[in-house]
Design a protein around this motif. Structure first.
Motif: not given
Length: 276
Positions: A248-250, A255-257
């Motif tokens: 999901d978006f969260k 993952q980016v962080a």
């Protein structure tokens, strides 16, 4: 016999430290020369190793790991990056292989897989459930031939090893020298990041701080120095990725962080690749 032993820094072999904090009545210190963080004094080797052999993988822990989808995702992530770093398949040794999840995945992908672990119950599960060539004991008990393995992996193992220098010398002996091969050999080490963002914020309350068996808290600075000391070269940092069943978006934000922290050497773990 005392349950505690005092040591010098295993990297620079000096005994000049500053106290960082105390947890569970054990002191975590930092070497003033190389900055390695380690427990000193610490629980002695014989007491520590007895626990790994007898109690580290009770039946309920084995079953929980075996049935945990996140465990399989994490091991798959490790294998995918390894295969990007190391060209071709070959003979792989997983040191501290536990119940054999990672090796089982490697075998399915065409690797000639071997494992070693001190836990009797862990090794028995790997042998019986996955039919893996796994030996019970330590790396010295195994008496592997010299220059035998194309790849050696240690995932969350090195922080448990009492005698770091003899241990790494033995890994050097049994890993194939790259100059004799058309491709490089590969050593993979993943450990908690003792200088990551979470470690810096939480200090003694960081979940990876349990000084009874996590003896060292390596960083992207100290771990390469230790490997260079033992003749490993081409040392580079991997990029461990956050995994999840939910996409999901969260999760994608996390993952980016995580990827950003890894690039800044501030992630929760460090993964290092090296060659001979």
């Amino acid at each position: 016999m005392s349950k505690l032993e005092h040591i010098n820094c295993p990297i620079c072999e000096c005994d000049e430290t500053e106290l960082l904090f105390v947890k569970d009545d054990l002191s975590v210190v930092a070497c003033k020369q190389c900055k390695l963080r380690y427990v000193n004094p610490r629980i002695n080797r014989l007491t520590l190793e007895k626990g790994y052999v007898e109690t580290y993988y009770p039946p309920e822990k084995v079953e929980r790991i075996h049935a945990d989808d996140m465990e399989w995702l994490q091991m798959s992530e490790r294998l995918i990056e390894l295969e990007r770093q190391h060209q071709g398949k070959g003979r792989i040794l997983d040191v501290g292989c536990g119940i054999g999840t990672f090796l089982n995945l490697a075998s399915e992908q065409g690797w000639e897989s071997y494992g070693i672990d001190p836990s009797k119950s862990g090794c028995t599960f790997a042998q019986q459930e996955y039919k893996l060539d796994v030996r019970c004991g330590d790396i010295f008990d195994a008496k592997f031939p010299s220059a035998h393995f194309d790849v050696i992996t240690l995932y969350h193992v090195l922080e448990h090893i009492s005698e770091l220098n003899p241990f790494l010398s033995e890994l050097h002996r049994i890993l194939k020298p790259s100059e004799k091969e058309e491709k490089e050999s590969t050593l993979v080490i993943e450990v908690p990041n003792g200088e990551g963002l979470q470690s810096r914020i939480h200090k003694a309350d960081w979940p990876y701080v349990h000084p009874q068996d996590h003896l060292y808290y390596f960083s992207s600075h100290s771990l390469p120095i230790l490997l260079q000391k033992h003749g490993f070269r081409n040392i580079r940092l991997g990029k461990p990725r956050r995994v999840s069943q939910d996409k999901d978006f969260k999760f994608k934000l996390r993952q980016v962080a995580t990827s950003m922290l890894v690039r800044l050497h501030l992630g929760t773990v460090i993964r290092v690749y090296a060659s001979l």
